[in-house]
Scaffold this motif. Structure first.
Motif, PDB file in Angstrom:
ATOM      1  N   PRO A 168      -4.685 -18.961 -19.573  1.00 59.78           N
ATOM      2  CA  PRO A 168      -3.469 -19.719 -19.264  1.00 59.78           C
ATOM      3  C   PRO A 168      -3.183 -20.766 -20.230  1.00 59.78           C
ATOM      4  O   PRO A 168      -2.030 -21.333 -20.562  1.00 59.78           O
ATOM      5  N   HIS A 169      -4.197 -21.356 -20.876  1.00 59.53           N
ATOM      6  CA  HIS A 169      -3.902 -22.640 -21.690  1.00 59.53           C
ATOM      7  C   HIS A 169      -3.798 -22.047 -23.310  1.00 59.53           C
ATOM      8  O   HIS A 169      -3.449 -23.087 -24.180  1.00 59.53           O
ATOM      9  N   ASP A 170      -4.144 -20.897 -23.557  1.00 51.90           N
ATOM     10  CA  ASP A 170      -3.794 -20.351 -24.847  1.00 51.90           C
ATOM     11  C   ASP A 170      -2.462 -20.116 -25.143  1.00 51.90           C
ATOM     12  O   ASP A 170      -1.893 -19.776 -24.546  1.00 51.90           O
ATOM     13  N   PRO A 171      -1.915 -20.934 -26.309  1.00 49.32           N
ATOM     14  CA  PRO A 171      -0.726 -20.618 -26.945  1.00 49.32           C
ATOM     15  C   PRO A 171      -0.454 -19.211 -27.014  1.00 49.32           C
ATOM     16  O   PRO A 171      -1.277 -18.535 -27.528  1.00 49.32           O
ATOM     17  N   VAL A 172       0.662 -18.543 -26.700  1.00 47.65           N
ATOM     18  CA  VAL A 172       1.150 -17.148 -26.975  1.00 47.65           C
ATOM     19  C   VAL A 172       2.334 -17.038 -27.784  1.00 47.65           C
ATOM     20  O   VAL A 172       3.022 -17.945 -27.937  1.00 47.65           O
ATOM     21  N   PRO A 173       2.650 -15.954 -28.603  1.00 46.77           N
ATOM     22  CA  PRO A 173       3.561 -15.908 -29.468  1.00 46.77           C
ATOM     23  C   PRO A 173       4.962 -15.512 -28.493  1.00 46.77           C
ATOM     24  O   PRO A 173       4.672 -15.661 -27.264  1.00 46.77           O
ATOM     25  N   SER A 174       5.988 -15.400 -28.934  1.00 42.78           N
ATOM     26  CA  SER A 174       7.344 -15.114 -28.438  1.00 42.78           C
ATOM     27  C   SER A 174       7.159 -13.597 -27.700  1.00 42.78           C
ATOM     28  O   SER A 174       6.408 -13.063 -28.075  1.00 42.78           O
ATOM     29  N   LEU A 175       7.999 -13.238 -26.594  1.00 46.73           N
ATOM     30  CA  LEU A 175       7.856 -12.193 -26.001  1.00 46.73           C
ATOM     31  C   LEU A 175       8.153 -11.042 -27.063  1.00 46.73           C
ATOM     32  O   LEU A 175       7.430 -10.042 -27.086  1.00 46.73           O
ATOM     33  N   GLU A 176       9.096 -11.355 -27.982  1.00 45.92           N
ATOM     34  CA  GLU A 176       9.449 -10.514 -29.045  1.00 45.92           C
ATOM     35  C   GLU A 176       8.339  -9.940 -29.903  1.00 45.92           C
ATOM     36  O   GLU A 176       8.057  -9.039 -30.119  1.00 45.92           O
ATOM     37  N   GLU A 177       7.658 -11.020 -30.338  1.00 47.83           N
ATOM     38  CA  GLU A 177       6.523 -10.987 -31.451  1.00 47.83           C
ATOM     39  C   GLU A 177       5.183 -10.240 -30.560  1.00 47.83           C
ATOM     40  O   GLU A 177       4.574  -9.330 -31.203  1.00 47.83           O
ATOM     41  N   LEU A 178       4.997 -10.639 -29.463  1.00 49.25           N
ATOM     42  CA  LEU A 178       3.892 -10.126 -28.549  1.00 49.25           C
ATOM     43  C   LEU A 178       4.315  -8.408 -28.370  1.00 49.25           C
ATOM     44  O   LEU A 178       3.291  -7.449 -28.628  1.00 49.25           O
ATOM     45  N   ARG A 179       5.486  -8.171 -28.061  1.00 55.34           N
ATOM     46  CA  ARG A 179       5.829  -6.696 -27.787  1.00 55.34           C
ATOM     47  C   ARG A 179       5.707  -5.768 -29.188  1.00 55.34           C
ATOM     48  O   ARG A 179       5.264  -4.693 -29.280  1.00 55.34           O
ATOM     49  N   GLN A 180       6.010  -6.477 -30.144  1.00 52.25           N
ATOM     50  CA  GLN A 180       5.799  -5.971 -31.423  1.00 52.25           C
ATOM     51  C   GLN A 180       4.412  -5.568 -32.032  1.00 52.25           C
ATOM     52  O   GLN A 180       4.076  -4.551 -32.261  1.00 52.25           O
ATOM     53  N   ARG A 181       3.583  -6.581 -31.613  1.00 50.45           N
ATOM     54  CA  ARG A 181       2.132  -6.446 -31.833  1.00 50.45           C
ATOM     55  C   ARG A 181       1.431  -5.338 -31.037  1.00 50.45           C
ATOM     56  O   ARG A 181       0.709  -4.558 -31.409  1.00 50.45           O
ATOM     57  N   LEU A 182       1.945  -5.270 -29.793  1.00 51.24           N
ATOM     58  CA  LEU A 182       1.494  -4.304 -28.962  1.00 51.24           C
ATOM     59  C   LEU A 182       1.950  -2.930 -29.577  1.00 51.24           C
ATOM     60  O   LEU A 182       1.060  -1.872 -29.281  1.00 51.24           O
ATOM     61  N   ARG A 183       3.352  -2.876 -29.743  1.00 52.63           N
ATOM     62  CA  ARG A 183       3.544  -1.648 -30.287  1.00 52.63           C
ATOM     63  C   ARG A 183       2.847  -1.144 -31.393  1.00 52.63           C
ATOM     64  O   ARG A 183       2.772   0.094 -31.527  1.00 52.63           O
ATOM     65  N   ASP A 184       2.723  -1.812 -32.395  1.00 51.00           N
ATOM     66  CA  ASP A 184       1.789  -1.753 -33.457  1.00 51.00           C
ATOM     67  C   ASP A 184       0.606  -1.384 -33.121  1.00 51.00           C
ATOM     68  O   ASP A 184      -0.075  -0.335 -33.840  1.00 51.00           O
ATOM     69  N   GLY A 185      -0.086  -2.117 -32.120  1.00 50.03           N
ATOM     70  CA  GLY A 185      -1.358  -1.519 -31.773  1.00 50.03           C
ATOM     71  C   GLY A 185      -1.470  -0.413 -30.937  1.00 50.03           C
ATOM     72  O   GLY A 185      -2.389   0.505 -31.299  1.00 50.03           O
ATOM     73  N   ILE A 186      -0.462   0.207 -30.408  1.00 53.54           N
ATOM     74  CA  ILE A 186      -0.549   1.331 -29.647  1.00 53.54           C
ATOM     75  C   ILE A 186      -0.239   2.542 -30.596  1.00 53.54           C
ATOM     76  O   ILE A 186      -1.172   3.627 -30.642  1.00 53.54           O
ATOM     77  N   SER A 187       0.401   2.298 -31.708  1.00 51.91           N
ATOM     78  CA  SER A 187       0.637   3.262 -32.847  1.00 51.91           C
ATOM     79  C   SER A 187      -0.432   3.515 -33.515  1.00 51.91           C
ATOM     80  O   SER A 187      -0.927   4.436 -34.308  1.00 51.91           O
TER      81      SER A 187
END
Length: 282
Positions: A168-187
């Motif tokens: 919970p303390h880790d900084p996270v990217p924006s939801l848009e950037e997180l989704r793009q990373r996940l999409r790239d990872g799935i591909s």
């Protein structure tokens, strides 16, 4: 004497630091794989910095992928880490925190706090584990598979739940950037699921070096826990990488006795302790 060099180009940074850091490749897989992954995403790092002796020998290196993330340190002696912090504090306005192996991180953080007149806050005690041979656990019902694009929404939801629960303390990217990373990872076949009539557990592996593969995140929703899904999925995914000649590595939170036990049961062995420390204004 320690000379500080800043880089703006990740390939050049890796060219300079890799020969030395690769002498201890598992300890340094974090900084090396993060640099590779950041470059693969087409991003520039917020900070690339190296410390050299008068004769040019690399003594320490630091990488900050984003301005809101902690700087990742290579392994170094306490004296070098303290000198690095002192020199860097004169040339860098601020850092939100730092992550690195003991005792490097403690020496760096103490000197940085003194130089910047700030306080340190321990976020997480981490333990680095590595696996070369899988010890297969009891197989639960169901089986594993590689995630596909139709899994994207669920993986996004589970990633957010994992972050809220585990880091919970880790900084996270924006939801848009997180989704793009996940999409790239799935591909790129970076995510894996266990299915038992429905999807019940997730394992990711989004970073690697030539000989090592990182396992993270590992997440099972609370209503599916206690059946051995995560252990079986970690073992299956790890075996896949071992078959490719890779050593698998991961971090655990030392406060989580369950995860520390589970990973050791499937063959992971502790290698080193790290800390994530935050710098807080006094």
């Amino acid at each position: 004497m320690l000379t500080i060099h800043f880089d703006t180009d990740i390939p050049h940074f890796l060219k300079v630091v890799s020969p030395t850091l690769s002498e201890d490749p598992t300890i340094h897989s974090l900084i090396l794989s993060l640099a590779d992954r950041t470059h693969a995403l087409g991003k520039n790092a917020a900070l690339l910095v190296r410390g050299h002796s008068p004769d040019g020998k690399l003594l320490i290196a630091g990488l900050q992928t984003d301005a809101f993330r902690p700087m990742v340190l290579s392994k170094a002696s306490k004296a070098i880490a303290a000198k690095f912090a002192a020199e860097l504090s004169q040339q860098t306005a601020s850092l939100p925190g730092a992550t690195g192996p003991l005792p490097t991180i403690d020496a760096f953080a103490s000197e940085w706090a003194d130089s910047k007149q700030c306080k340190t806050k321990l976020i997480t005690n981490l333990r680095l584990f590595a696996l070369e041979t899988v010890s297969p656990p009891r197989k639960p019902s169901g089986d594993w598979r590689v995630a596909v694009p139709s899994d994207e929404d669920l993986i996004m939801q589970w990633n957010l739940e994992f972050i809220a629960e585990a880091v919970p303390h880790d900084p996270v990217p924006s939801l848009e950037e997180l989704r793009q990373r996940l999409r790239d990872g799935i591909s790129r076949n970076f995510y894996y699921l266990w299915e038992d009539h429905e999807r019940v557990s997730l394992v990711g592996s989004t970073r690697e070096t030539d000989a090592r593969r990182w396992i993270a995140p590992v997440y099972t929703p609370k209503n599916f826990r206690g059946h051995g899904y995560a252990s079986a999925l970690v073992a299956a995914v790890s075996q896949q990488f071992v078959n490719l000649g890779k050593k698998c590595i991961l971090f655990t939170d030392l406060a989580n006795s369950t995860s520390n036990s589970i990973y050791q049961k499937v063959g992971y062995r502790p290698l080193a302790d790290f800390k994530h420390i935050e710098f807080v204004r006094s």
